[in-house]
Write a protein that holds these residues in place. Structure first.
Motif, short mmCIF file in Angstrom:
data_model
loop_
_atom_site.label_atom_id
_atom_site.label_comp_id
_atom_site.label_asym_id
_atom_site.label_seq_id
_atom_site.Cartn_x
_atom_site.Cartn_y
_atom_site.Cartn_z
N MET B 157 71.24 10.24 72.32
CA MET B 157 72.40 10.01 71.46
C MET B 157 73.62 9.83 72.37
SD MET B 157 72.77 9.75 68.19
CE MET B 157 71.21 10.50 67.76
N PRO B 158 73.98 8.57 72.69
CA PRO B 158 75.07 8.36 73.64
C PRO B 158 76.38 8.94 73.11
CG PRO B 158 74.52 6.32 72.51
CD PRO B 158 73.45 7.31 72.15
N THR B 159 77.25 9.34 74.02
CA THR B 159 78.48 10.01 73.60
C THR B 159 79.38 9.09 72.79
OG1 THR B 159 79.46 9.45 75.72
CG2 THR B 159 78.55 11.66 75.50
N GLU B 160 79.18 7.75 72.90
CA GLU B 160 79.98 6.84 72.08
C GLU B 160 79.80 7.13 70.59
OE1 GLU B 160 78.28 5.80 74.69
OE2 GLU B 160 79.93 5.14 75.97
N LYS B 161 78.61 7.68 70.26
CA LYS B 161 78.34 7.94 68.84
C LYS B 161 78.92 9.28 68.38
CE LYS B 161 74.22 5.23 67.93
NZ LYS B 161 72.88 5.30 67.32
N ILE B 216 97.53 10.32 81.78
CA ILE B 216 96.36 10.80 82.51
C ILE B 216 95.09 10.26 81.88
CG2 ILE B 216 95.04 12.87 83.08
CD1 ILE B 216 97.69 14.32 83.39
N LEU B 217 95.04 10.25 80.57
CA LEU B 217 93.85 9.73 79.89
C LEU B 217 93.69 8.24 80.15
CD1 LEU B 217 94.10 11.67 76.52
CD2 LEU B 217 92.45 12.01 78.35
N PHE B 218 94.81 7.51 80.12
CA PHE B 218 94.76 6.08 80.43
C PHE B 218 94.24 5.84 81.84
CE2 PHE B 218 97.77 4.34 77.09
CZ PHE B 218 96.84 3.44 76.62
N MET B 219 94.80 6.60 82.77
CA MET B 219 94.38 6.44 84.17
C MET B 219 92.89 6.72 84.29
SD MET B 219 97.29 6.92 86.67
CE MET B 219 97.05 8.49 87.41
N ALA B 220 92.44 7.81 83.60
CA ALA B 220 91.04 8.18 83.70
C ALA B 220 90.16 7.09 83.12
CB ALA B 220 90.80 9.51 82.97
N SER B 221 90.61 6.46 82.03
CA SER B 221 89.69 5.53 81.38
C SER B 221 89.84 4.10 81.87
CB SER B 221 89.89 5.57 79.86
OG SER B 221 91.15 5.03 79.56
N ILE B 222 91.03 3.73 82.30
CA ILE B 222 91.22 2.33 82.67
C ILE B 222 91.30 2.14 84.18
CG2 ILE B 222 92.79 0.36 82.50
CD1 ILE B 222 93.50 1.59 79.68
N MET B 223 92.06 3.02 84.84
CA MET B 223 92.25 2.81 86.27
C MET B 223 91.11 3.36 87.11
SD MET B 223 96.30 3.33 86.65
CE MET B 223 96.24 3.09 88.41
N LEU B 224 90.54 4.49 86.67
CA LEU B 224 89.50 5.11 87.48
C LEU B 224 88.35 4.14 87.79
CD1 LEU B 224 89.15 7.89 88.74
CD2 LEU B 224 87.69 8.51 86.83
N THR B 232 79.01 1.54 88.85
CA THR B 232 78.97 2.95 88.45
C THR B 232 79.91 3.13 87.26
OG1 THR B 232 80.68 3.39 90.05
CG2 THR B 232 78.46 3.98 90.69
N THR B 233 79.43 3.83 86.28
CA THR B 233 80.30 4.15 85.15
C THR B 233 80.30 5.65 84.94
OG1 THR B 233 78.46 3.89 83.64
CG2 THR B 233 79.94 2.00 83.89
N VAL B 234 81.44 6.15 84.57
CA VAL B 234 81.52 7.55 84.21
C VAL B 234 81.70 7.59 82.70
CG1 VAL B 234 82.81 9.69 84.48
CG2 VAL B 234 82.53 8.14 86.41
N ASP B 235 80.93 8.48 82.10
CA ASP B 235 80.95 8.59 80.65
C ASP B 235 82.37 8.76 80.12
OD1 ASP B 235 79.02 9.29 78.25
OD2 ASP B 235 80.80 10.59 78.17
N LYS B 236 82.65 8.10 79.00
CA LYS B 236 84.00 8.12 78.43
C LYS B 236 84.43 9.54 78.05
CE LYS B 236 84.82 4.43 75.56
NZ LYS B 236 84.79 3.92 74.18
N LEU B 237 83.50 10.26 77.42
CA LEU B 237 83.81 11.62 77.00
C LEU B 237 84.08 12.49 78.22
CD1 LEU B 237 83.96 13.79 74.78
CD2 LEU B 237 81.54 14.19 75.13
N SER B 310 93.77 15.11 69.98
CA SER B 310 93.85 13.90 69.16
C SER B 310 94.18 12.67 69.99
CB SER B 310 94.94 14.07 68.10
OG SER B 310 94.62 15.14 67.27
N LEU B 311 94.82 12.90 71.15
CA LEU B 311 95.23 11.76 71.97
C LEU B 311 94.05 11.01 72.57
CD1 LEU B 311 98.31 13.28 73.76
CD2 LEU B 311 98.29 11.56 71.97
N VAL B 312 92.85 11.60 72.53
CA VAL B 312 91.72 10.88 73.14
C VAL B 312 91.41 9.60 72.37
CG1 VAL B 312 90.68 12.93 74.16
CG2 VAL B 312 89.97 12.20 71.88
N TYR B 313 92.04 9.40 71.20
CA TYR B 313 91.80 8.15 70.49
C TYR B 313 92.19 6.96 71.36
CZ TYR B 313 96.66 6.98 69.48
OH TYR B 313 97.97 6.61 69.60
N ILE B 314 93.17 7.17 72.26
CA ILE B 314 93.62 6.01 73.05
C ILE B 314 92.59 5.58 74.07
CG2 ILE B 314 96.09 6.46 72.79
CD1 ILE B 314 95.89 7.42 75.75
N VAL B 315 91.61 6.44 74.37
CA VAL B 315 90.53 5.95 75.24
C VAL B 315 89.31 5.62 74.39
CG1 VAL B 315 91.35 7.18 77.25
CG2 VAL B 315 89.68 8.28 75.78
#
Lengths: 266, 375
Positions: B157-161, B216-224, B232-237, B310-315
């Motif tokens: 069950m991938p974390t996207e779900k 920080i969340l943006f950097m983690a999800s977009i820049m990292l 290599t991908t790091v899980d979004k969650l 709640s801010l994790v919606y942006i990633v």
């Protein structure tokens, strides 16, 4: 001038165990200097304490007495000269510092009991976690020393529930639980009500009677007369005069000592 | 000459308190109508409540459509909150896109978490150490395998779900728990005498504190990913978890530092003079006292973090609030004037009950830990 009193505990001192060793050096301070920034707090201190000696350090506020004994267990760092405690020279080496602190007990003006622990936990913490003594044994030792300072019934209370005199006696018992070879007292009665000074002095006297090596920074001149074998007078970071108590009080040599004594003795 | 010596021979009896200090009348007088200003304020307050409460109660309960209601009822102009909508979308609000046949897995995680957490919070229950170990070590591992699957015959069950309350709880729990020891270490590091450690800790704390969580969340999800080797991908969650945890750690560090500064130097000296090593001094003497002082600050931070999840919606994660918003916007079959409001009220109630519990528990804990200082 800080609080000076002359409380005497009225009883005969049992001197049978109060023997000063001729050969065994407990503390050796050699040409020691200390600065706080630019301020020269301790200047050329030379002090040899033999095992079994009971030394009282007197002097006006700011003369460096507390700083001197705090150097002996390295709560303060010295910059020049040597301090050798039980044959271990104090340097920046943490191992040596811990070695010295294990053998040197210290009693503070403001007791510094740990307020979040019960009296019994205050007493057993270091024996268990520094010496590795089993809990039951450490508790037995703790109760022994609490009885000795005459407050075994307070074992399960918290420090905040005790009077100042009781707290200071607990603090002494806490140090004794580590079975130290040397005890340092940093104005142990200065923060106490006059009524409580006596009960703390009594404990200190009984310690002296057991032959403990002690250095006491105190304004209790009665105690000095009764117990000390040497009185040291300090001013402006230097040892100015030292002598046996009788001679020190009756026939002081230095002008500064005379002035000091004339102000505190009536 | 008269004799002025006086010795009391018997004590006077204790008498009942006068009427004016007890009873309802006295309470009213003391608390509500003590002065004319108090009386005016009391009346104004009562008027305000009269103005606000009836419509609120009408909307939430009396005119509301119950959980068994239909969308037609919700669309009536006289209807209040549409609880039927919340009830029918509850699964999405709690689990997100998690496969419905598999929701027993998150359910077990919830149950297990509650089962381990509740006894830990009640001081009387024994085996605290074992309990804490189970909760902090065994539980996360079990939860991970249960939720993610892919082992022991469980469907992957991938974390996207994952989504909804599940994600809110995971991120806040991990953030709050992991950032706590991290924050303590950073606070101690900031006080260190070793310059390298000190500078590193200060740099980390000040950098993170000076940047918004969103960044920080943006950097983690977009820049990292840009810095990572291709492929290599790091899980979004996981990225969100790391971002939130580091962010919170910087704040916890400053809160703890405040507590450390409140500890008198004598405590350090007494601990040192007994021969305790640095870490033992901290563990046994300094931190227990310092942390007690900063419980309100730590819980404040935990509450803020819980809501900030709640801010994790942006990633692209669907936490509880985002899940509600998604359904508000897309559940056409439930469209009515009050549907979105009801959804948001539901989200608010869930957030409020978690945050309020934390706040009450911390107050209880403060009172309990105060024993040592009482006379």
């Amino acid at each position: 001038m800080s609080q000076v009193s002359e409380t005497t505990v009225e009883r005969e001192i049992d001197t049978s165990h109060m023997q000063v060793s001729e050969t065994e050096v407990a503390i050796d301070v050699v040409n020691m200097h200390k600065w706080y920034g630019d301020f020269h707090v301790l200047r050329d201190i030379n002090l040899r304490v033999m095992t079994g000696e009971r030394i009282v350090i007197a002097g006006p506020s700011g003369s460096g007495k507390s700083t001197l004994i705090r150097c002996i267990n390295r709560l303060e760092e010295h910059q020049e000269g040597q301090i050798i405690v039980n044959g271990t020279e104090l340097t920046a080496d943490l191992k040596r510092i811990d070695e010295v602190r294990r053998e040197v007990g210290m009693v503070f003006q403001h007791f510094n009991l740990f307020p979040h622990l019960t009296i019994l936990q205050n007493l057993t913490l270091a024996p268990i976690w520094v010496r590795g003594i089993p809990k039951a044994e450490a508790e037995a030792t703790a109760m022994h020393y609490l009885e000795r300072v005459k407050i075994p019934e307070q074992a399960n209370k918290y420090p905040g529930q005790l009077s100042g005199g009781q707290q200071q006696r607990v603090a002494i018992a806490r140090s004794l639980c580590m079975q130290p070879k040397i005890m340092l007292f940093d104005e142990p009665t200065s923060a106490l009500d006059p009524e409580m000074v006596k009960e703390v002095l009594e404990v200190m006297i009984s310690l002296a009677e057991d032959g403990m090596t002690m250095i006491c920074v105190t304004h209790e001149m009665g105690f000095a007369r009764q117990v000390a074998n040497r009185v040291i007078f300090m001013d402006q970071g230097q040892i100015i005069e030292e002598n046996e108590p009788e001679a020190f009080f009756s026939n002081p040599q230095h002008e500064r000592t005379k002035l000091f004594l004339s102000q505190i003795l009536h | 000459m008269t004799n002025i010596a006086y010795v009391r021979s018997d004590f006077s009896e204790a008498r009942a308190a006068p009427r004016s200090t007890t009873g309802v009348g006295a309470w009213l007088h003391k608390n509500l109508f003590a002065t004319s200003t108090d009386a005016v304020l009391t009346l104004l307050g009562a008027l305000f409540l009269l103005w606000v409460l009836p419509p609120l109660v009408n909307f939430l309960f009396i005119h509301a459509v119950g959980i068994n209601g239909t969308v037609e009822e919700c669309r009536l102009e006289t209807s209040g909150a549409c609880w039927a909508y919340v009830w029918s979308e509850m699964e999405f609000f709690i689990y997100g896109f998690y496969d419905i046949p598999e929701v027993w897995r998150p359910n077990i995680v919830f149950a297990l978490g509650a089962l381990l957490l509740v006894p830990l919070l009640i001081p009387r229950v024994p085996f605290k150490r074992a309990n804490a170990l189970l909760l902090l070590i065994a539980f996360p591992v079990i939860s991970y395998y249960l939720l993610a699957g892919g082992a022991f015959g469980l469907k992957p069950m991938p974390t996207e779900k994952w989504g909804g309350l599940l994600v809110t709880l995971i991120i806040s729990a991990v953030g709050i728990i992991v950032s706590f020891p991290l924050g303590i270490i950073l606070a101690l590091g900031r006080q260190s005498k070793m310059p390298v450690i000190k500078v590193l800790c200060i740099a980390f704390i000040e950098l993170i504190r000076a940047v918004p969580l969103i960044t920080i969340l943006f950097m983690a999800s977009i820049m990292l990913p840009l810095f990572m080797p291709q492929g290599t991908t790091v899980d979004k969650l996981l990225r969100a978890l790391v971002g939130v945890t580091l962010f919170s750690a910087a704040y916890v560090a400053e809160i703890v530092r405040g507590g450390l500064q409140a500890i008198p130097r004598g405590q350090y000296e007494a601990a040192a003079s007994l021969g305790l090593s640095y870490w033992k001094q901290m563990y046994f003497i300094i931190l227990p006292q310092a942390l007690k002082h900063v419980i309100p600050g730590i819980v404040n931070n935990a509450i803020a973090l819980f809501k900030d999840t709640s801010l994790v919606y942006i990633v692209g994660m669907k936490d509880l609030l985002e899940a509600v918003k998604t359904k508000n916007d897309t559940a056409l079959e439930w469209q009515s004037a009050n549907t979105p409001t009801t959804g948001y009220i539901f989200a608010a109630m869930v957030f409020w009950s978690f945050c309020f519990s934390m706040s009450r528990y911390s107050m209880y804990m403060e009172r309990r830990l105060n024993t040592g200082y009482k006379r």
